[in-house]
Design an enzyme around this catalytic site. Structure first.
Site, PDB file in Angstrom:
ATOM      1  N   GLY A 278       0.847  -1.104   0.025  1.00 33.31           N
ATOM      2  CA  GLY A 278       0.149   0.005  -0.040  1.00 33.31           C
ATOM      3  C   GLY A 278       0.799   1.352  -0.042  1.00 33.31           C
ATOM      4  N   PRO A 321       4.792  -5.004  -0.759  1.00 32.82           N
ATOM      5  CA  PRO A 321       4.717  -3.680  -1.670  1.00 32.82           C
ATOM      6  C   PRO A 321       4.647  -4.364  -3.007  1.00 32.82           C
ATOM      7  CG  PRO A 321       6.961  -4.492  -1.139  1.00 32.82           C
ATOM      8  CD  PRO A 321       6.237  -5.101  -0.181  1.00 32.82           C
ATOM      9  N   GLY A 322       3.609  -3.891  -3.946  1.00 38.10           N
ATOM     10  CA  GLY A 322       3.457  -4.005  -5.395  1.00 38.10           C
ATOM     11  C   GLY A 322       3.971  -2.619  -6.144  1.00 38.10           C
ATOM     12  N   ARG A 323       2.967  -1.873  -6.035  1.00 38.77           N
ATOM     13  CA  ARG A 323       3.177  -0.538  -6.573  1.00 38.77           C
ATOM     14  C   ARG A 323       4.397   0.288  -6.167  1.00 38.77           C
ATOM     15  NH1 ARG A 323      -1.462   2.640  -7.646  1.00 38.77           N
ATOM     16  NH2 ARG A 323      -2.375   1.808  -5.705  1.00 38.77           N
ATOM     17  N   ARG A 360      -6.593   3.867 -15.036  1.00 37.52           N
ATOM     18  CA  ARG A 360      -6.725   4.240 -13.581  1.00 37.52           C
ATOM     19  C   ARG A 360      -7.172   5.583 -13.536  1.00 37.52           C
ATOM     20  NH1 ARG A 360      -3.004   5.196 -10.614  1.00 37.52           N
ATOM     21  NH2 ARG A 360      -3.718   4.404  -8.768  1.00 37.52           N
ATOM     22  N   TYR A 364     -10.008   5.918 -11.044  1.00 32.01           N
ATOM     23  CA  TYR A 364      -9.768   6.459  -9.649  1.00 32.01           C
ATOM     24  C   TYR A 364      -9.602   7.721  -9.952  1.00 32.01           C
ATOM     25  CZ  TYR A 364      -8.205   1.422  -9.168  1.00 32.01           C
ATOM     26  OH  TYR A 364      -7.964   0.278  -9.160  1.00 32.01           O
ATOM     27  N   CYS A 391     -13.964   4.603 -27.541  1.00 33.28           N
ATOM     28  CA  CYS A 391     -15.484   5.208 -28.137  1.00 33.28           C
ATOM     29  C   CYS A 391     -16.074   5.546 -26.666  1.00 33.28           C
ATOM     30  CB  CYS A 391     -16.288   4.328 -28.765  1.00 33.28           C
ATOM     31  SG  CYS A 391     -15.402   3.927 -30.206  1.00 33.28           S
ATOM     32  N   TYR A 421      -0.298  -1.928 -12.160  1.00 35.56           N
ATOM     33  CA  TYR A 421      -1.719  -1.618 -12.349  1.00 35.56           C
ATOM     34  C   TYR A 421      -2.132  -0.973 -13.657  1.00 35.56           C
ATOM     35  CZ  TYR A 421      -1.373  -2.856  -7.474  1.00 35.56           C
ATOM     36  OH  TYR A 421      -1.161  -3.236  -6.288  1.00 35.56           O
TER      37      TYR A 421
HETATM   38  N1  LLP Z   1      -1.324  -7.105  -0.481  1.00 36.53           N
HETATM   39  C1  LLP Z   1      -2.647  -7.029  -0.549  1.00 36.53           C
HETATM   40  C2  LLP Z   1      -3.280  -8.245   0.242  1.00 36.53           C
HETATM   41  C3  LLP Z   1      -3.182  -6.376  -1.445  1.00 36.53           C
HETATM   42  O1  LLP Z   1      -4.513  -6.600  -1.497  1.00 36.53           O
HETATM   43  C4  LLP Z   1      -2.566  -5.630  -2.330  1.00 36.53           C
HETATM   44  C5  LLP Z   1      -3.020  -4.770  -3.097  1.00 36.53           C
HETATM   45  C6  LLP Z   1      -1.190  -5.406  -1.780  1.00 36.53           C
HETATM   46  C7  LLP Z   1      -0.429  -6.205  -1.243  1.00 36.53           C
HETATM   47  C8  LLP Z   1      -0.140  -4.487  -3.052  1.00 36.53           C
HETATM   48  O2  LLP Z   1      -0.544  -3.114  -2.626  1.00 36.53           O
HETATM   49  P1  LLP Z   1       0.345  -2.043  -3.293  1.00 36.53           P
HETATM   50  O3  LLP Z   1       1.523  -1.902  -2.485  1.00 36.53           O
HETATM   51  O4  LLP Z   1       0.513  -2.139  -4.653  1.00 36.53           O
HETATM   52  O5  LLP Z   1      -0.425  -0.644  -3.134  1.00 36.53           O
HETATM   53  N2  LLP Z   1      -5.769  -1.327  -8.919  1.00 36.53           N
HETATM   54  C9  LLP Z   1      -5.438  -0.155  -7.728  1.00 36.53           C
HETATM   55  C10 LLP Z   1      -4.568  -1.126  -6.486  1.00 36.53           C
HETATM   56  C11 LLP Z   1      -5.250  -2.089  -5.988  1.00 36.53           C
HETATM   57  C12 LLP Z   1      -4.638  -2.728  -5.030  1.00 36.53           C
HETATM   58  C13 LLP Z   1      -5.266  -3.921  -4.559  1.00 36.53           C
HETATM   59  N3  LLP Z   1      -4.468  -4.831  -3.537  1.00 36.53           N
HETATM   60  C14 LLP Z   1      -4.682   0.924  -8.403  1.00 36.53           C
HETATM   61  O6  LLP Z   1      -4.589   0.817  -9.647  1.00 36.53           O
HETATM   62  O7  LLP Z   1      -4.412   1.673  -7.704  1.00 36.53           O
END
Ligand code: LLP
Length: 463
Positions: A278, A321-323, A360, A364, A391, A421
């Site tokens: 997050g 962490p993903g993003r 996005r 969002y 379209c 994402y």
């Molecule tokens: N762990 C869990 C259990 C999650 O559900 C998520 C993201 C993450 C880790 C990774 O979160 P990050 O570090 O990437 O923020 N599509 C949306 C984001 C959805 C996130 C869903 N879960 C966007 O484009 O902002």
């Protein structure tokens, strides 16, 4: 968001219309390192390069639109997270942000673990050689088939999301003669300061089991009774694109509180807690994300302090962490198709992709920046909206930004911070083909996800 008038006066209006924009940057040719991948720079000829390769060359070889990923940056960020958390913690990259086999290999090599949330992500991880015990399996509605596959593969943990799933996983594990390591995902009741659709720790939503009302404690009771499960810890993920650490602080406090209650009731100290992902990244120059080492220090201190006051052994921490790892490492390269000035409003710049490669902004109201990358320009800034070819009038990639006033069809523009994402949420809307992901490293480019073809589209059509 900041909003101010353009000092020099925009091309088509003296007063800017309502929008999210700041004043135009002093130098439209400058590339803010906050939002661009590490090796991105503008060469003396005005062409932007990444990993030493010019975007014009990339466009020629791979076409547009294309996601261009800076592999060195990805690896550096993954390593920074790994190093920041050290040997006493685990970093699980959240595959939902962007997953491909190349990415899985990089993560493996850099010593990270992987969070997957579907059979497809699991299959990708396993097929690229991620050891199963380094995989965490998530999801609020895992199918029995997915659970069975994960248990058979020997994933390191399944994160349980409901009372029914506790029983389901236990049953499947037992029938396979296994004891599955699990965590329970709880909702701690934190309102994370982020978009409603990506906040996940308040109680009125689909993820996790509420701490409030004793539900999480009851889930623990049930999990501890089932032979097919080995309960190793508690999981909390409060949301996404968060800058303020206070939400994590409250979450850690409440998760440790539950560990204490578990110790008091059952006489056991669960060895792990997972604080989810997050952490926010910079999409525009106004965003100020934290460095992994600051985050690691803050989270570790919170957990250690809370455990000391609860007289608990500090559990092993993991994060997801993903993003924050992949987001800043890629940009989307587009070719400008049409440039349509609307008097008194703004100029609409249409590119050869759109909401199918980046949903996005539509979903969002996400903000992005954009730059002309195939050449430098000294022309006056003009206020633009970068839109796609779909379209739909909500097909916006960059809502408000400034580009040089001499922008013309055939120019290449790039939108930074699209690593997370974007490809993973890409669609075929209007039967538009999903772009490739081109990884660049030390002067070499290679396709890690190829461009979709019309054959790919037609292959699924059985009429
Ligand atoms: N762990 C869990 C259990 C999650 O559900 C998520 C993201 C993450 C880790 C990774 O979160 P990050 O570090 O990437 O923020 N599509 C949306 C984001 C959805 C996130 C869903 N879960 C966007 O484009 O902002």
């Amino acid at each position: 968001m900041s909003r101010s008038a353009h000092p020099a006066g925009p091309r088509h209006a003296d007063v800017l219309p309502e929008g999210h924009y700041s004043a135009p940057p002093a130098d439209l040719n400058a590339l803010d390192p906050k939002v661009w991948a590490q090796t991105v720079e503008r060469g003396e000829d005005g062409v932007v390069t990444v990993g030493g390769i010019g975007v014009t060359q990339l466009a020629e070889e791979y076409g547009t639109p294309a996601y261009v990923l800076d592999e060195a940056d990805f690896r550096a960020r993954a390593r920074a997270w790994r190093t920041a958390f050290g040997a006493d913690a685990d970093v699980f990259y959240a595959g939902k942000a962007f997953l491909s086999r190349a990415v899985v290999r990089w993560l493996h090599e850099e010593g990270l673990n992987l969070d997957v949330c579907s059979g497809g992500e699991l299959a990708t991880a396993l097929s690229a050689g991620m050891p199963a015990d380094r995989i965490a399996f998530h999801g609020n509605n895992k199918s029995p088939e997915e659970i069975e596959r994960a248990v058979r593969a020997g994933v390191g943990r399944i994160v349980l999301d409901s009372f029914q799933e506790i029983v389901r996983v236990a049953h499947i594990a037992q029938s396979l003669g296994k004891r599955q390591r699990v965590q329970i995902r709880i909702t701690v009741g934190v309102e994370a300061h982020t978009h409603e659709f990506i906040a996940t720790a308040h109680e009125d939503q689909k993820f996790g089991i509420p701490l409030a009302g004793g539900h999480a404690a009851e889930a623990v009771r049930r999990a501890l009774q089932l032979d097919g499960l080995e309960l190793i810890g508690i999981h909390s993920h409060i949301g996404s694109q968060i800058f303020d650490m206070s939400g994590f602080e409250v979450a850690a406090h409440r998760v440790v509180g539950l560990l204490k209650d578990i110790r008091d009731e059952h006489g056991i100290e669960l060895p792990e807690i997972d604080l989810g992902g997050g952490l926010g990244i910079a999409y525009t120059s106004d965003d100020d994300p934290r460095e992994p080492h600051e985050i690691a220090k803050a989270l570790t201190e919170i957990v250690t302090r809370e455990c000391e006051s609860a007289k608990l052994r500090t559990p092993r921490i993991s994060v997801e962490p993903g993003r924050a790892i992949v987001g800043p490492t890629a940009f989307t390269l587009y070719e400008v198709g049409t440039v349509k000035p609307l008097d008194g409003l703004r100029t609409y710049v249409s590119v050869d992709g759109g909401m199918s490669d980046n949903i996005r902004a539509a979903l969002y109201d996400a903000e992005y920046t954009v730059a002309l990358v195939s050449r430098a320009s000294d022309a006056e800034p003009m206020l633009v909206r970068v839109v796609g070819k779909h379209c739909e009038s909500g097909d916006i990639v960059v809502k408000d930004a400034f580009l040089p006033g001499d922008l013309a069809p055939g120019d290449l523009i790039a939108v930074p911070a699209t690593g997370a994402y974007c490809r993973s949420m890409a669609s075929n809307y209007n039967h538009v083909l999903r772009p490739p992901v081109v990884a660049v490293r030390e002067g070499e480019a290679r396709v890690v996800v190829r461009r979709e073809t019309e054959e790919d589209l037609l292959r699924l059509d059985v009429g």
